[in-house]
Write an enzyme that holds these catalytic residues in place. Structure first.
Site, PDB file in Angstrom:
ATOM      1  N   ASN A  18      35.375  34.005  54.955  1.00 10.99           N
ATOM      2  CA  ASN A  18      34.576  34.506  53.836  1.00 10.99           C
ATOM      3  C   ASN A  18      33.967  33.280  53.144  1.00 10.99           C
ATOM      4  O   ASN A  18      34.632  32.607  52.367  1.00 10.99           O
ATOM      5  CB  ASN A  18      35.487  35.289  52.885  1.00 10.99           C
ATOM      6  CG  ASN A  18      34.734  35.864  51.695  1.00 10.99           C
ATOM      7  OD1 ASN A  18      33.544  35.594  51.503  1.00 10.99           O
ATOM      8  ND2 ASN A  18      35.425  36.637  50.890  1.00 10.99           N
ATOM      9  N   ARG A 100      32.890  37.818  56.852  1.00 13.84           N
ATOM     10  CA  ARG A 100      32.436  38.722  55.801  1.00 13.84           C
ATOM     11  C   ARG A 100      30.993  38.347  55.475  1.00 13.84           C
ATOM     12  O   ARG A 100      30.699  37.217  55.104  1.00 13.84           O
ATOM     13  CB  ARG A 100      33.299  38.566  54.552  1.00 13.84           C
ATOM     14  CG  ARG A 100      32.766  39.419  53.430  1.00 13.84           C
ATOM     15  CD  ARG A 100      33.533  39.224  52.155  1.00 13.84           C
ATOM     16  NE  ARG A 100      32.982  40.115  51.139  1.00 13.84           N
ATOM     17  CZ  ARG A 100      32.675  39.724  49.901  1.00 13.84           C
ATOM     18  NH1 ARG A 100      32.867  38.489  49.533  1.00 13.84           N
ATOM     19  NH2 ARG A 100      32.172  40.576  49.055  1.00 13.84           N
ATOM     20  N   HIS A 189      31.098  45.762  48.291  1.00 13.78           N
ATOM     21  CA  HIS A 189      32.558  45.992  48.363  1.00 13.78           C
ATOM     22  C   HIS A 189      32.867  47.109  49.364  1.00 13.78           C
ATOM     23  O   HIS A 189      33.931  47.733  49.283  1.00 13.78           O
ATOM     24  CB  HIS A 189      33.158  46.423  46.999  1.00 13.78           C
ATOM     25  CG  HIS A 189      33.237  45.346  45.964  1.00 13.78           C
ATOM     26  ND1 HIS A 189      33.241  45.628  44.613  1.00 13.78           N
ATOM     27  CD2 HIS A 189      33.348  44.005  46.064  1.00 13.78           C
ATOM     28  CE1 HIS A 189      33.335  44.499  43.923  1.00 13.78           C
ATOM     29  NE2 HIS A 189      33.390  43.500  44.785  1.00 13.78           N
ATOM     30  N   HIS A 217      37.346  49.946  42.538  1.00 12.60           N
ATOM     31  CA  HIS A 217      37.698  48.575  42.941  1.00 12.60           C
ATOM     32  C   HIS A 217      37.465  47.685  41.726  1.00 12.60           C
ATOM     33  O   HIS A 217      36.318  47.378  41.376  1.00 12.60           O
ATOM     34  CB  HIS A 217      36.815  48.142  44.124  1.00 12.60           C
ATOM     35  CG  HIS A 217      37.022  46.724  44.541  1.00 12.60           C
ATOM     36  ND1 HIS A 217      37.574  46.373  45.753  1.00 12.60           N
ATOM     37  CD2 HIS A 217      36.753  45.553  43.915  1.00 12.60           C
ATOM     38  CE1 HIS A 217      37.651  45.055  45.839  1.00 12.60           C
ATOM     39  NE2 HIS A 217      37.148  44.530  44.734  1.00 12.60           N
ATOM     40  N   LEU A 218      38.553  47.330  41.057  1.00 12.60           N
ATOM     41  CA  LEU A 218      38.446  46.573  39.803  1.00 12.60           C
ATOM     42  C   LEU A 218      39.041  45.185  39.996  1.00 12.60           C
ATOM     43  O   LEU A 218      40.242  44.982  39.834  1.00 12.60           O
ATOM     44  CB  LEU A 218      39.185  47.321  38.677  1.00 12.60           C
ATOM     45  CG  LEU A 218      38.847  48.812  38.509  1.00 12.60           C
ATOM     46  CD1 LEU A 218      39.700  49.426  37.407  1.00 12.60           C
ATOM     47  CD2 LEU A 218      37.354  48.995  38.213  1.00 12.60           C
ATOM     48  N   ARG A 250      29.661  39.617  35.064  1.00 13.25           N
ATOM     49  CA  ARG A 250      28.391  40.347  35.216  1.00 13.25           C
ATOM     50  C   ARG A 250      28.316  41.505  34.224  1.00 13.25           C
ATOM     51  O   ARG A 250      29.316  42.191  34.007  1.00 13.25           O
ATOM     52  CB  ARG A 250      28.257  40.907  36.628  1.00 13.25           C
ATOM     53  CG  ARG A 250      28.146  39.840  37.675  1.00 13.25           C
ATOM     54  CD  ARG A 250      28.033  40.458  39.064  1.00 13.25           C
ATOM     55  NE  ARG A 250      28.777  39.655  40.014  1.00 13.25           N
ATOM     56  CZ  ARG A 250      29.410  40.125  41.082  1.00 13.25           C
ATOM     57  NH1 ARG A 250      29.373  41.403  41.369  1.00 13.25           N
ATOM     58  NH2 ARG A 250      30.075  39.321  41.872  1.00 13.25           N
ATOM     59  N   ARG A 293      44.139  39.113  32.643  1.00 11.29           N
ATOM     60  CA  ARG A 293      45.470  38.906  32.049  1.00 11.29           C
ATOM     61  C   ARG A 293      45.353  38.225  30.691  1.00 11.29           C
ATOM     62  O   ARG A 293      45.999  38.599  29.723  1.00 11.29           O
ATOM     63  CB  ARG A 293      46.318  38.019  32.972  1.00 11.29           C
ATOM     64  CG  ARG A 293      47.155  38.814  33.924  1.00 11.29           C
ATOM     65  CD  ARG A 293      47.689  37.924  35.002  1.00 11.29           C
ATOM     66  NE  ARG A 293      46.600  37.235  35.689  1.00 11.29           N
ATOM     67  CZ  ARG A 293      46.709  36.680  36.871  1.00 11.29           C
ATOM     68  NH1 ARG A 293      47.849  36.699  37.491  1.00 11.29           N
ATOM     69  NH2 ARG A 293      45.681  36.105  37.448  1.00 11.29           N
ATOM     70  N   GLY A 339      42.515  43.302  41.892  1.00  6.95           N
ATOM     71  CA  GLY A 339      43.380  42.600  40.933  1.00  6.95           C
ATOM     72  C   GLY A 339      43.695  43.379  39.670  1.00  6.95           C
ATOM     73  O   GLY A 339      44.862  43.536  39.299  1.00  6.95           O
ATOM     74  N   VAL A 340      42.664  43.884  38.992  1.00  4.18           N
ATOM     75  CA  VAL A 340      42.886  44.631  37.756  1.00  4.18           C
ATOM     76  C   VAL A 340      43.427  46.026  38.078  1.00  4.18           C
ATOM     77  O   VAL A 340      44.405  46.487  37.479  1.00  4.18           O
ATOM     78  CB  VAL A 340      41.576  44.727  36.937  1.00  4.18           C
ATOM     79  CG1 VAL A 340      41.769  45.591  35.705  1.00  4.18           C
ATOM     80  CG2 VAL A 340      41.080  43.331  36.555  1.00  4.18           C
ATOM     81  N   ASN A 343      47.063  45.957  39.144  1.00 12.51           N
ATOM     82  CA  ASN A 343      48.068  45.341  38.258  1.00 12.51           C
ATOM     83  C   ASN A 343      48.049  45.780  36.805  1.00 12.51           C
ATOM     84  O   ASN A 343      49.064  45.677  36.127  1.00 12.51           O
ATOM     85  CB  ASN A 343      47.918  43.822  38.307  1.00 12.51           C
ATOM     86  CG  ASN A 343      48.217  43.264  39.681  1.00 12.51           C
ATOM     87  OD1 ASN A 343      49.334  43.377  40.157  1.00 12.51           O
ATOM     88  ND2 ASN A 343      47.206  42.710  40.333  1.00 12.51           N
ATOM     89  N   GLU A 393      40.924  43.265  52.262  1.00  6.89           N
ATOM     90  CA  GLU A 393      39.647  43.133  52.963  1.00  6.89           C
ATOM     91  C   GLU A 393      39.782  42.271  54.210  1.00  6.89           C
ATOM     92  O   GLU A 393      39.120  42.528  55.213  1.00  6.89           O
ATOM     93  CB  GLU A 393      38.606  42.532  52.006  1.00  6.89           C
ATOM     94  CG  GLU A 393      38.147  43.545  50.974  1.00  6.89           C
ATOM     95  CD  GLU A 393      37.356  42.924  49.825  1.00  6.89           C
ATOM     96  OE1 GLU A 393      37.994  42.341  48.932  1.00  6.89           O
ATOM     97  OE2 GLU A 393      36.128  43.036  49.826  1.00  6.89           O
TER      98      GLU A 393
HETATM   99  P1  ADP Z   1      38.124  38.957  43.116  1.00 10.53           P
HETATM  100  O1  ADP Z   1      38.672  39.120  44.512  1.00 10.53           O
HETATM  101  O2  ADP Z   1      36.982  39.856  42.777  1.00 10.53           O
HETATM  102  O3  ADP Z   1      37.922  37.537  42.676  1.00 10.53           O
HETATM  103  P2  ADP Z   1      40.689  40.060  42.264  1.00 10.53           P
HETATM  104  O4  ADP Z   1      40.685  41.363  42.957  1.00 10.53           O
HETATM  105  O5  ADP Z   1      41.628  39.006  42.737  1.00 10.53           O
HETATM  106  O6  ADP Z   1      39.233  39.470  42.108  1.00 10.53           O
HETATM  107  O7  ADP Z   1      40.984  40.345  40.704  1.00 10.53           O
HETATM  108  C1  ADP Z   1      40.987  39.319  39.771  1.00 10.53           C
HETATM  109  C2  ADP Z   1      41.255  39.912  38.410  1.00 10.53           C
HETATM  110  O8  ADP Z   1      42.508  40.605  38.422  1.00 10.53           O
HETATM  111  C3  ADP Z   1      41.349  38.858  37.311  1.00 10.53           C
HETATM  112  O9  ADP Z   1      40.622  39.276  36.184  1.00 10.53           O
HETATM  113  C4  ADP Z   1      42.835  38.852  37.014  1.00 10.53           C
HETATM  114  O10 ADP Z   1      43.098  38.466  35.682  1.00 10.53           O
HETATM  115  C5  ADP Z   1      43.198  40.281  37.245  1.00 10.53           C
HETATM  116  N1  ADP Z   1      44.642  40.431  37.367  1.00 10.53           N
HETATM  117  C6  ADP Z   1      45.459  39.906  38.303  1.00 10.53           C
HETATM  118  N2  ADP Z   1      46.758  40.200  38.019  1.00 10.53           N
HETATM  119  C7  ADP Z   1      46.739  40.911  36.867  1.00 10.53           C
HETATM  120  C8  ADP Z   1      47.753  41.483  36.032  1.00 10.53           C
HETATM  121  N3  ADP Z   1      49.043  41.393  36.347  1.00 10.53           N
HETATM  122  N4  ADP Z   1      47.364  42.149  34.909  1.00 10.53           N
HETATM  123  C9  ADP Z   1      46.078  42.251  34.595  1.00 10.53           C
HETATM  124  N5  ADP Z   1      45.074  41.723  35.320  1.00 10.53           N
HETATM  125  C10 ADP Z   1      45.413  41.056  36.436  1.00 10.53           C
END
Ligand code: ADP
Length: 408
Positions: A18, A100, A189, A217-218, A250, A293, A339-340, A343, A393
Protein backbone atom coordinates in the site's frame (compact mmCIF):
# COMPACT_ATOMS: atom_id res chain seq x y z
CA UNK A 1 13.57 -17.94 15.27
CA UNK A 2 13.97 -15.97 12.06
CA UNK A 3 15.07 -19.18 10.37
CA UNK A 4 11.89 -20.94 11.40
CA UNK A 5 9.77 -18.12 9.96
CA UNK A 6 11.71 -18.30 6.71
CA UNK A 7 11.19 -22.05 6.52
CA UNK A 8 7.52 -21.81 7.32
CA UNK A 9 6.46 -19.38 4.60
CA UNK A 10 3.85 -21.23 2.62
CA UNK A 11 4.18 -21.24 -1.15
CA UNK A 12 1.40 -19.07 -2.54
CA UNK A 13 1.79 -16.37 0.10
CA UNK A 14 1.20 -12.79 -1.01
CA UNK A 15 3.13 -9.59 -0.43
CA UNK A 16 0.61 -6.78 0.03
CA UNK A 17 1.75 -3.26 -0.82
CA UNK A 18 0.00 0.00 0.00
CA UNK A 19 2.09 2.88 -1.34
CA UNK A 20 1.16 6.40 -0.28
CA UNK A 21 2.84 9.64 -1.24
CA UNK A 22 5.54 9.42 1.43
CA UNK A 23 4.86 6.05 2.99
CA UNK A 24 4.72 2.39 2.08
CA UNK A 25 2.88 -0.22 4.11
CA UNK A 26 3.49 -3.89 3.45
CA UNK A 27 2.46 -7.26 4.74
CA UNK A 28 3.50 -10.81 3.92
CA UNK A 29 0.52 -13.08 4.44
CA UNK A 30 -0.71 -16.54 3.53
CA UNK A 31 -4.17 -15.93 2.05
CA UNK A 32 -5.24 -19.51 2.73
CA UNK A 33 -4.45 -19.73 6.43
CA UNK A 34 -4.58 -15.95 7.03
CA UNK A 35 -1.21 -16.23 8.80
CA UNK A 36 0.70 -12.95 8.78
CA UNK A 37 4.45 -13.56 8.57
CA UNK A 38 5.59 -9.98 8.53
CA UNK A 39 4.39 -6.46 8.21
CA UNK A 40 5.87 -3.05 8.21
CA UNK A 41 5.76 0.59 7.35
CA UNK A 42 8.30 2.78 5.59
CA UNK A 43 7.80 6.44 6.48
CA UNK A 44 9.01 9.83 5.30
CA UNK A 45 10.02 8.52 1.90
CA UNK A 46 11.55 11.35 -0.12
CA UNK A 47 12.04 13.55 2.96
CA UNK A 48 15.54 14.84 3.70
CA UNK A 49 15.56 13.54 7.28
CA UNK A 50 13.76 11.23 9.66
CA UNK A 51 12.99 8.34 7.27
CA UNK A 52 12.59 4.93 8.81
CA UNK A 53 11.16 1.47 8.34
CA UNK A 54 9.33 -0.30 11.14
CA UNK A 55 9.55 -4.00 10.33
CA UNK A 56 7.90 -6.77 12.29
CA UNK A 57 8.53 -10.47 11.82
CA UNK A 58 7.27 -13.17 14.15
CA UNK A 59 6.21 -10.63 16.78
CA UNK A 60 9.68 -9.02 16.81
CA UNK A 61 9.70 -5.39 15.74
CA UNK A 62 12.73 -3.45 14.65
CA UNK A 63 13.09 0.07 13.40
CA UNK A 64 15.65 0.91 10.75
CA UNK A 65 16.50 4.56 10.41
CA UNK A 66 17.81 4.93 6.91
CA UNK A 67 17.69 7.45 4.07
CA UNK A 68 14.77 6.63 1.74
CA UNK A 69 15.12 9.00 -1.21
CA UNK A 70 12.31 7.32 -3.14
CA UNK A 71 9.92 4.36 -3.13
CA UNK A 72 12.39 2.20 -4.99
CA UNK A 73 14.97 2.72 -2.25
CA UNK A 74 12.30 1.90 0.33
CA UNK A 75 11.37 -1.36 -1.39
CA UNK A 76 15.03 -2.32 -1.75
CA UNK A 77 15.48 -1.73 1.97
CA UNK A 78 12.38 -3.81 2.78
CA UNK A 79 13.68 -6.67 0.62
CA UNK A 80 16.98 -6.41 2.50
CA UNK A 81 15.21 -6.51 5.88
CA UNK A 82 13.46 -9.70 4.82
CA UNK A 83 16.79 -11.12 3.66
CA UNK A 84 18.30 -10.46 7.07
CA UNK A 85 15.45 -12.53 8.52
CA UNK A 86 16.44 -15.34 6.20
CA UNK A 87 13.54 -14.63 3.81
CA UNK A 88 14.41 -14.28 0.13
CA UNK A 89 11.23 -12.76 -1.30
CA UNK A 90 12.28 -13.55 -4.87
CA UNK A 91 12.61 -17.24 -4.00
CA UNK A 92 9.67 -17.51 -1.58
CA UNK A 93 7.27 -18.81 -4.26
CA UNK A 94 4.89 -15.91 -3.67
CA UNK A 95 1.74 -16.26 -5.73
CA UNK A 96 1.39 -12.49 -6.15
CA UNK A 97 2.16 -9.02 -5.02
CA UNK A 98 -1.20 -7.40 -4.23
CA UNK A 99 -1.16 -3.64 -4.69
CA UNK A 100 -3.79 -1.43 -3.14
CA UNK A 101 -4.74 1.05 -5.86
CA UNK A 102 -7.02 3.92 -5.04
CA UNK A 103 -8.82 5.07 -8.16
CA UNK A 104 -9.96 2.65 -10.83
CA UNK A 105 -12.40 5.10 -12.44
CA UNK A 106 -15.06 3.57 -14.69
CA UNK A 107 -12.56 1.09 -16.06
CA UNK A 108 -11.84 -1.29 -13.23
CA UNK A 109 -14.55 -3.17 -11.39
CA UNK A 110 -12.47 -6.12 -10.23
CA UNK A 111 -8.91 -7.00 -9.24
CA UNK A 112 -6.63 -7.20 -12.26
CA UNK A 113 -3.22 -8.51 -13.28
CA UNK A 114 -1.11 -5.42 -13.80
CA UNK A 115 0.53 -5.07 -17.21
CA UNK A 116 1.67 -2.06 -19.22
CA UNK A 117 -1.86 -1.29 -20.40
CA UNK A 118 -3.16 -1.31 -16.81
CA UNK A 119 -0.29 0.93 -15.71
CA UNK A 120 -1.16 3.37 -18.49
CA UNK A 121 -4.82 3.35 -17.45
CA UNK A 122 -3.96 4.06 -13.80
CA UNK A 123 -1.80 6.92 -14.98
CA UNK A 124 -4.67 8.25 -17.13
CA UNK A 125 -6.88 8.18 -14.04
CA UNK A 126 -4.37 10.15 -11.95
CA UNK A 127 -6.14 13.50 -12.36
CA UNK A 128 -9.09 11.95 -10.47
CA UNK A 129 -6.82 10.99 -7.55
CA UNK A 130 -3.72 13.17 -7.75
CA UNK A 131 -2.70 12.40 -4.16
CA UNK A 132 -3.07 8.65 -4.50
CA UNK A 133 -2.69 7.16 -7.96
CA UNK A 134 0.80 8.55 -8.72
CA UNK A 135 2.39 7.06 -5.56
CA UNK A 136 0.44 3.82 -6.15
CA UNK A 137 2.05 3.62 -9.59
CA UNK A 138 5.51 4.30 -8.25
CA UNK A 139 4.95 1.48 -5.74
CA UNK A 140 3.99 -0.97 -8.50
CA UNK A 141 7.00 -0.06 -10.59
CA UNK A 142 9.42 -0.23 -7.68
CA UNK A 143 8.24 -3.65 -6.50
CA UNK A 144 8.04 -5.07 -10.02
CA UNK A 145 11.63 -4.00 -10.67
CA UNK A 146 12.81 -6.00 -7.64
CA UNK A 147 10.44 -8.96 -7.96
CA UNK A 148 9.95 -9.21 -11.73
CA UNK A 149 8.82 -12.83 -11.67
CA UNK A 150 5.98 -12.41 -9.19
CA UNK A 151 2.65 -11.43 -10.76
CA UNK A 152 1.49 -7.97 -9.69
CA UNK A 153 -2.24 -7.65 -9.04
CA UNK A 154 -4.09 -4.36 -8.57
CA UNK A 155 -6.98 -4.14 -6.12
CA UNK A 156 -8.93 -0.92 -6.51
CA UNK A 157 -10.55 0.98 -3.66
CA UNK A 158 -13.32 2.01 -6.03
CA UNK A 159 -14.08 -1.42 -7.52
CA UNK A 160 -16.78 -2.54 -5.08
CA UNK A 161 -18.80 0.58 -5.90
CA UNK A 162 -18.38 0.36 -9.67
CA UNK A 163 -21.98 -0.59 -10.29
CA UNK A 164 -23.75 1.83 -7.96
CA UNK A 165 -27.25 2.62 -9.23
CA UNK A 166 -27.23 5.65 -11.54
CA UNK A 167 -29.39 7.70 -9.18
CA UNK A 168 -26.77 7.30 -6.44
CA UNK A 169 -23.73 7.70 -8.68
CA UNK A 170 -24.87 10.77 -10.62
CA UNK A 171 -24.25 14.33 -9.45
CA UNK A 172 -26.86 16.88 -10.50
CA UNK A 173 -24.54 18.93 -12.64
CA UNK A 174 -24.49 19.58 -16.37
CA UNK A 175 -24.32 16.16 -18.03
CA UNK A 176 -21.84 17.32 -20.65
CA UNK A 177 -19.51 18.67 -18.00
CA UNK A 178 -19.85 15.46 -16.03
CA UNK A 179 -19.04 13.38 -19.10
CA UNK A 180 -16.11 15.47 -20.20
CA UNK A 181 -14.45 15.37 -16.79
CA UNK A 182 -15.52 11.93 -15.51
CA UNK A 183 -17.54 13.46 -12.69
CA UNK A 184 -19.61 10.89 -10.81
CA UNK A 185 -19.65 9.16 -7.46
CA UNK A 186 -16.95 6.46 -7.47
CA UNK A 187 -16.75 5.59 -3.76
CA UNK A 188 -13.66 4.48 -1.83
CA UNK A 189 -12.68 2.07 0.98
CA UNK A 190 -14.41 -0.52 -1.20
CA UNK A 191 -12.09 -3.35 -0.20
CA UNK A 192 -13.00 -2.76 3.44
CA UNK A 193 -16.76 -2.37 2.84
CA UNK A 194 -16.80 -5.57 0.79
CA UNK A 195 -14.71 -7.57 3.26
CA UNK A 196 -16.57 -6.36 6.33
CA UNK A 197 -20.02 -6.88 4.84
CA UNK A 198 -19.13 -10.47 3.91
CA UNK A 199 -17.69 -11.12 7.36
CA UNK A 200 -20.86 -9.70 8.89
CA UNK A 201 -23.04 -12.01 6.82
CA UNK A 202 -20.85 -14.93 7.80
CA UNK A 203 -21.09 -13.92 11.46
CA UNK A 204 -24.89 -13.85 11.19
CA UNK A 205 -24.84 -17.19 9.42
CA UNK A 206 -26.74 -15.81 6.44
CA UNK A 207 -25.87 -15.60 2.75
CA UNK A 208 -24.83 -12.04 2.01
CA UNK A 209 -27.17 -11.84 -0.97
CA UNK A 210 -30.09 -12.16 1.45
CA UNK A 211 -29.30 -9.36 3.86
CA UNK A 212 -29.25 -5.57 3.87
CA UNK A 213 -26.50 -3.77 5.74
CA UNK A 214 -25.20 -0.36 6.61
CA UNK A 215 -21.41 -0.48 6.93
CA UNK A 216 -19.67 2.34 8.79
CA UNK A 217 -15.93 2.42 8.17
CA UNK A 218 -14.74 4.92 10.77
CA UNK A 219 -10.97 5.32 10.70
CA UNK A 220 -8.92 8.39 10.05
CA UNK A 221 -10.69 8.42 6.70
CA UNK A 222 -14.36 7.52 7.15
CA UNK A 223 -17.13 6.32 4.87
CA UNK A 224 -20.55 4.72 5.03
CA UNK A 225 -22.25 2.38 2.61
CA UNK A 226 -25.70 0.93 2.11
CA UNK A 227 -25.49 -2.65 0.86
CA UNK A 228 -28.50 -4.56 -0.43
CA UNK A 229 -28.04 -8.27 -0.93
CA UNK A 230 -24.27 -7.98 -1.14
CA UNK A 231 -24.28 -5.08 -3.61
CA UNK A 232 -23.77 -1.46 -2.59
CA UNK A 233 -26.60 0.88 -3.49
CA UNK A 234 -24.98 4.01 -2.07
CA UNK A 235 -21.83 5.21 -0.39
CA UNK A 236 -20.74 8.46 1.20
CA UNK A 237 -17.48 9.13 -0.64
CA UNK A 238 -17.79 10.52 -4.13
CA UNK A 239 -15.60 11.66 -6.98
CA UNK A 240 -12.85 11.85 -4.38
CA UNK A 241 -12.50 10.55 -0.81
CA UNK A 242 -13.38 14.02 0.47
CA UNK A 243 -17.16 13.71 0.45
CA UNK A 244 -19.40 12.35 3.19
CA UNK A 245 -18.65 11.83 6.86
CA UNK A 246 -16.55 14.12 9.03
CA UNK A 247 -13.06 12.60 9.01
CA UNK A 248 -9.75 13.05 10.80
CA UNK A 249 -8.59 15.92 8.61
CA UNK A 250 -11.24 16.08 5.84
CA UNK A 251 -14.39 18.14 5.99
CA UNK A 252 -16.67 15.59 4.39
CA UNK A 253 -19.88 17.14 3.03
CA UNK A 254 -19.66 20.89 2.71
CA UNK A 255 -21.58 23.56 0.81
CA UNK A 256 -19.76 23.72 -2.57
CA UNK A 257 -20.29 27.48 -2.42
CA UNK A 258 -17.77 27.74 0.41
CA UNK A 259 -15.00 27.22 -2.16
CA UNK A 260 -16.24 30.19 -4.23
CA UNK A 261 -16.50 32.32 -1.13
CA UNK A 262 -12.97 31.45 -0.05
CA UNK A 263 -11.68 32.26 -3.55
CA UNK A 264 -13.61 35.49 -4.12
CA UNK A 265 -13.57 36.95 -0.64
CA UNK A 266 -10.54 35.22 0.85
CA UNK A 267 -8.34 35.24 -2.27
CA UNK A 268 -7.62 31.54 -1.81
CA UNK A 269 -6.25 29.46 -4.67
CA UNK A 270 -7.56 26.03 -5.64
CA UNK A 271 -4.61 24.46 -3.83
CA UNK A 272 -5.32 26.52 -0.71
CA UNK A 273 -8.93 25.34 -0.69
CA UNK A 274 -7.79 21.76 -1.30
CA UNK A 275 -5.59 21.96 1.80
CA UNK A 276 -8.32 23.61 3.87
CA UNK A 277 -10.75 20.85 2.92
CA UNK A 278 -8.44 17.82 2.93
CA UNK A 279 -5.74 18.53 5.50
CA UNK A 280 -7.09 21.23 7.78
CA UNK A 281 -10.72 20.14 7.98
CA UNK A 282 -12.68 17.52 9.86
CA UNK A 283 -11.87 16.87 13.50
CA UNK A 284 -8.50 18.52 13.13
CA UNK A 285 -10.05 21.67 11.75
CA UNK A 286 -12.61 21.79 14.53
CA UNK A 287 -10.37 21.13 17.53
CA UNK A 288 -6.79 20.91 16.26
CA UNK A 289 -6.66 17.16 16.80
CA UNK A 290 -7.48 14.20 14.59
CA UNK A 291 -6.59 11.34 16.91
CA UNK A 292 -9.95 10.18 18.21
CA UNK A 293 -8.56 8.85 21.47
CA UNK A 294 -7.06 12.24 22.29
CA UNK A 295 -10.37 13.92 21.44
CA UNK A 296 -12.26 11.66 23.82
CA UNK A 297 -9.69 12.40 26.54
CA UNK A 298 -10.10 16.12 25.96
CA UNK A 299 -13.89 15.89 26.14
CA UNK A 300 -13.48 14.07 29.43
CA UNK A 301 -11.38 16.98 30.66
CA UNK A 302 -14.11 19.46 29.73
CA UNK A 303 -12.69 20.82 26.46
CA UNK A 304 -15.50 22.52 24.53
CA UNK A 305 -13.80 22.57 21.09
CA UNK A 306 -13.28 18.80 21.29
CA UNK A 307 -16.90 18.37 22.40
CA UNK A 308 -18.18 20.37 19.42
CA UNK A 309 -15.95 18.39 17.03
CA UNK A 310 -17.41 15.18 18.45
CA UNK A 311 -20.98 16.46 18.17
CA UNK A 312 -20.50 17.51 14.53
CA UNK A 313 -18.98 14.09 13.79
CA UNK A 314 -21.91 12.22 15.36
CA UNK A 315 -24.51 14.52 13.79
CA UNK A 316 -23.21 13.79 10.29
CA UNK A 317 -22.88 10.08 10.99
CA UNK A 318 -26.51 9.89 12.12
CA UNK A 319 -27.63 11.68 8.96
CA UNK A 320 -26.05 8.99 6.82
CA UNK A 321 -27.48 6.21 8.96
CA UNK A 322 -30.91 7.78 8.61
CA UNK A 323 -30.57 8.15 4.86
CA UNK A 324 -29.46 4.57 4.41
CA UNK A 325 -32.24 3.23 6.63
CA UNK A 326 -34.68 4.82 4.21
CA UNK A 327 -32.73 3.77 1.11
CA UNK A 328 -32.64 0.15 2.22
CA UNK A 329 -36.09 -0.05 3.78
CA UNK A 330 -35.21 -3.13 5.78
CA UNK A 331 -31.84 -3.23 7.52
CA UNK A 332 -30.61 -6.53 8.92
CA UNK A 333 -27.28 -5.28 10.21
CA UNK A 334 -25.46 -2.08 11.03
CA UNK A 335 -21.75 -2.78 11.10
CA UNK A 336 -19.00 -0.67 12.68
CA UNK A 337 -15.40 -1.08 11.57
CA UNK A 338 -11.91 0.55 11.44
CA UNK A 339 -10.03 2.30 14.27
CA UNK A 340 -12.87 4.42 15.66
CA UNK A 341 -15.69 2.04 14.74
CA UNK A 342 -13.97 -0.96 16.31
CA UNK A 343 -12.77 0.79 19.46
CA UNK A 344 -14.88 3.79 20.40
CA UNK A 345 -17.93 2.38 22.22
CA UNK A 346 -19.24 5.87 22.86
CA UNK A 347 -19.35 6.66 19.13
CA UNK A 348 -21.33 3.49 18.47
CA UNK A 349 -23.74 4.26 21.32
CA UNK A 350 -24.26 7.88 20.28
CA UNK A 351 -24.61 7.06 16.58
CA UNK A 352 -27.57 4.77 17.30
CA UNK A 353 -29.07 6.37 20.41
CA UNK A 354 -32.85 6.64 20.51
CA UNK A 355 -33.52 4.39 17.50
CA UNK A 356 -35.44 1.71 19.43
CA UNK A 357 -38.55 2.77 17.51
CA UNK A 358 -36.75 1.70 14.33
CA UNK A 359 -35.90 -1.69 15.83
CA UNK A 360 -32.31 -0.74 16.62
CA UNK A 361 -31.10 -1.11 20.21
CA UNK A 362 -27.50 -1.24 21.39
CA UNK A 363 -26.83 -3.23 24.55
CA UNK A 364 -24.59 -1.05 26.77
CA UNK A 365 -22.75 -3.97 28.39
CA UNK A 366 -22.05 -5.72 25.07
CA UNK A 367 -21.01 -2.43 23.53
CA UNK A 368 -18.53 -1.78 26.33
CA UNK A 369 -16.77 -5.13 25.91
CA UNK A 370 -13.45 -4.97 24.10
CA UNK A 371 -12.44 -7.69 21.68
CA UNK A 372 -10.61 -8.03 18.41
CA UNK A 373 -13.17 -10.36 16.87
CA UNK A 374 -16.54 -9.89 15.20
CA UNK A 375 -19.26 -9.44 17.79
CA UNK A 376 -22.88 -8.43 18.25
CA UNK A 377 -23.49 -5.38 20.42
CA UNK A 378 -27.26 -5.08 19.99
CA UNK A 379 -29.82 -6.40 22.44
CA UNK A 380 -31.37 -9.80 21.78
CA UNK A 381 -34.66 -8.21 20.72
CA UNK A 382 -33.11 -5.55 18.46
CA UNK A 383 -34.61 -6.25 15.02
CA UNK A 384 -31.46 -4.95 13.36
CA UNK A 385 -28.25 -6.63 14.49
CA UNK A 386 -25.59 -4.10 15.41
CA UNK A 387 -22.13 -5.60 14.88
CA UNK A 388 -18.51 -4.68 15.34
CA UNK A 389 -16.44 -6.39 12.66
CA UNK A 390 -12.68 -5.77 12.47
CA UNK A 391 -11.63 -4.81 8.98
CA UNK A 392 -8.58 -6.40 7.39
CA UNK A 393 -7.85 -4.77 4.06
CA UNK A 394 -4.46 -6.47 3.74
CA UNK A 395 -5.99 -9.93 4.04
CA UNK A 396 -8.75 -9.02 1.61
CA UNK A 397 -6.18 -7.74 -0.88
CA UNK A 398 -4.06 -10.88 -0.46
CA UNK A 399 -7.03 -13.18 -0.99
CA UNK A 400 -8.26 -11.31 -4.05
CA UNK A 401 -4.75 -11.16 -5.54
CA UNK A 402 -4.20 -14.90 -5.06
CA UNK A 403 -7.55 -15.63 -6.66
CA UNK A 404 -6.81 -13.51 -9.72
CA UNK A 405 -3.55 -15.36 -10.28
CA UNK A 406 -5.27 -18.71 -9.83
CA UNK A 407 -8.02 -17.93 -12.32
CA UNK A 408 -6.05 -16.16 -15.03
P1 ADP B 1 -6.63 4.77 8.98
O1 ADP B 1 -6.35 3.34 8.58
O2 ADP B 1 -7.72 5.44 8.22
O3 ADP B 1 -5.41 5.63 9.17
P2 ADP B 1 -7.58 3.59 11.48
O4 ADP B 1 -8.65 2.70 10.98
O5 ADP B 1 -6.33 2.98 12.01
O6 ADP B 1 -7.24 4.74 10.44
O7 ADP B 1 -8.23 4.52 12.63
C1 ADP B 1 -7.49 5.52 13.25
C2 ADP B 1 -8.38 6.22 14.24
O8 ADP B 1 -8.89 5.28 15.20
C3 ADP B 1 -7.65 7.30 15.04
O9 ADP B 1 -8.44 8.46 15.10
C4 ADP B 1 -7.54 6.65 16.40
O10 ADP B 1 -7.48 7.62 17.43
C5 ADP B 1 -8.80 5.86 16.47
N1 ADP B 1 -8.73 4.87 17.54
C6 ADP B 1 -7.88 3.83 17.67
N2 ADP B 1 -8.07 3.20 18.86
C7 ADP B 1 -9.06 3.88 19.49
C8 ADP B 1 -9.70 3.76 20.76
N3 ADP B 1 -9.37 2.79 21.61
N4 ADP B 1 -10.68 4.65 21.09
C9 ADP B 1 -11.02 5.61 20.24
N5 ADP B 1 -10.45 5.80 19.03
C10 ADP B 1 -9.47 4.95 18.68
Amino acid sequence: MAESIADSIAPGSVLVINAGSSSLKYQLVDPATERVYADGLAERIGEPTGSSITHEVGGRERIRRVALPDHRAAIAEVVELFREDGIDLAAAQLSAVGHRLVHGGREFHAPILIDDAVLAAIERLSPLAPLHNPPNLVGVEAVTALLPDVPAVGIFDTAFFHDLPDAAATYAIDTEVAQEFGIRRYGFHGTSHQYVSRQAARFLGRPDDEINQIVLHLGNGASASAIRGGRPIDTSMGLTPLEGLVMGTRTGDIDPGIAFHLARVGGKSVDDVDRIYNLRGGLKGLCGENDFRAILDRIEAGDSAAALAYDVYIHRLRHYIGAYLVDLGRVDAIVFTAGVGENAATVRADALAGLEGYGIAVDPARNAERARVSRRISTDDSRTAVLVVPTNEELAIAQQAAEVVLTS
